[in-house]
Design an enzyme around this catalytic site. Sequence first.
Site, mmCIF file in Angstrom:
data_model
loop_
_atom_site.group_PDB
_atom_site.id
_atom_site.type_symbol
_atom_site.label_atom_id
_atom_site.label_comp_id
_atom_site.label_asym_id
_atom_site.label_seq_id
_atom_site.Cartn_x
_atom_site.Cartn_y
_atom_site.Cartn_z
ATOM 1 N N TYR A 158 7.260 21.182 -37.525
ATOM 2 C CA TYR A 158 7.268 21.779 -38.854
ATOM 3 C C TYR A 158 6.227 21.101 -39.751
ATOM 4 C CZ TYR A 158 11.430 24.796 -38.637
ATOM 5 O OH TYR A 158 12.309 25.809 -38.381
ATOM 6 N N TYR A 216 1.440 21.116 -42.294
ATOM 7 C CA TYR A 216 1.171 20.690 -43.661
ATOM 8 C C TYR A 216 0.303 19.441 -43.708
ATOM 9 C CZ TYR A 216 4.670 24.144 -44.826
ATOM 10 O OH TYR A 216 5.349 25.328 -44.957
#
Length: 549
Positions: free
Chosen positions: A310, A314
């Site tokens: 996940y 980012y």
Amino acid sequence: MPERYKTLAAMLDGLTDSEIPLDATDAQICMLAERWANDCASNAATIHDATTLRQRMEFICGVRGIEPPGEEDDQQVIRRCTDPAWWRRNLRKVFNRKFEHAAIRLGRVSGSAGAYVSNETVQKRISQNRRNRKALAAVTMENENGQRYQLDDLADKGMGNKKLRKGELMLRFAGCDAIAKERADVGLFVTLTCPSKFHAILSKSDTINPNYQGATPRDAQDHLTDVWARTRAQNDRDGIQPYGLRVVEPHHDGCAHWHMVMFMAPEHVEQFTKNLKRHALAVDGDEPGAHAHRVATEAIDPAKGSATGYLAKYLSKNFDDEHVGEHVDEDGTISKPKRVGREVVTPAQRVEAWAAVWGIRQFQFVGTPPVTPWRETRRIEADKIADAPDHVKAAWLACQRETTTDEHGEVVVTKPADYAVYIRAQGGVLQGRDYRIHVAERLKAVEGRYGLVDRHVPTGIYCASAPHVQYASTRYEWRRVGLAVGVGLRGPWSPVNNCTADDAPFWEAAAAYSAEVPPFDDSEWFGSFDFDCFDKFGDYNPDLFTQRE
């Protein structure tokens, strides 16, 4: 006059009411730095009390919109305020932020005009990075073993190297993820955004937001920090202890928002979400869309992928755009590489420029052991910890990685470092100040540009249970090759001068070691000057000038 005209006029008056005009060149900023440093020097010639002189210079800084030096020593403050280089650094920071804030208010920072930061700011940041790189490459350093490196090569071996920094962040979070699985904790992906008044541009139409009240990205970051501080206090009262990583990213208009991956016990997820929403909605919680978009949470499903997966996206968006594809903001805005001037600027470069100009810390771990002992432990030789406790040996083994070279000459990692083992050696997560291993430091007088200052320099590690036993790390003394050595130096590796000039100011003559006045050298000024301010008319074409002649 119409109300819209009055609003626009008031905004333009606010933008132009500044000591430094928004169209000022870097040369003008340098001249202004010289002028205000001379003002401080003039005061130093007439005021003969160090405390009074410091107060006067702090007043001058405040009037000019500059944060005064925070040093405790009066002499350190005075030397900074009389140095044009110190004024240049601070004036550039203030000017860049005022310029960028003006660009935000005028709609020059958006998905269509230029996401995250204005085109001028990202060009300036790229030029600055290029100048810094050239300056480092021009310096050669030598240690006491006779090893010589260019300064840019030494910088690439530290956390200034984006590739190494990204790898360390991924390693640390992977260790945190492994510990969460051992504890049977669940992961929660959280997105935290600001109220509408912090957003300058509407994402769907790229028009000025009527609710915008002139906040800067720093104001947005301060707001989110306050929300998180209140949430953490409430979590402590409720017995909730989350741990994980927080990442700060910009919206298309530069407004900051947070992404967090937090681990906690399954029974705490509901209350944690309630606490976060309560404090996030405390400001303008009744405005349209606040309950739907202010706080977004998503449980991490191990069947779909790990928490590290996940987070990888980012981290890449903030470093190198590797395996990211298109930058898609939370509001749906897509940021792509865009040609600015003479080069193509990637979204990751814009994010880096945004964080640099606003001074925003992009990554912060919560509830995990500090990373400084990890980095210091990696410097320790194996024989130094032969008699160390088992948890110190375990931490040392966790920090080391084993490599080999394949038949093509490439380095292959046979045994990677393991941050999860390091966390266990430190006593686990959520230990506060009770971690087992700490950094050993000693007080050292270091000579800098403004004289001698006492600094705490790391020397190794020690156990909290036996602080008197230290395990020394390997460190080197470096010097510039070919640097002239002045008369009276203590030694070639300690550039400290014991001489006191006869004509030194009273506040400098009283110092234990006064700095000699060096020969005039303008290389620093030319090295830090932004010559790209002359490139406003595009690429230089000598044939064009020949034709005109």
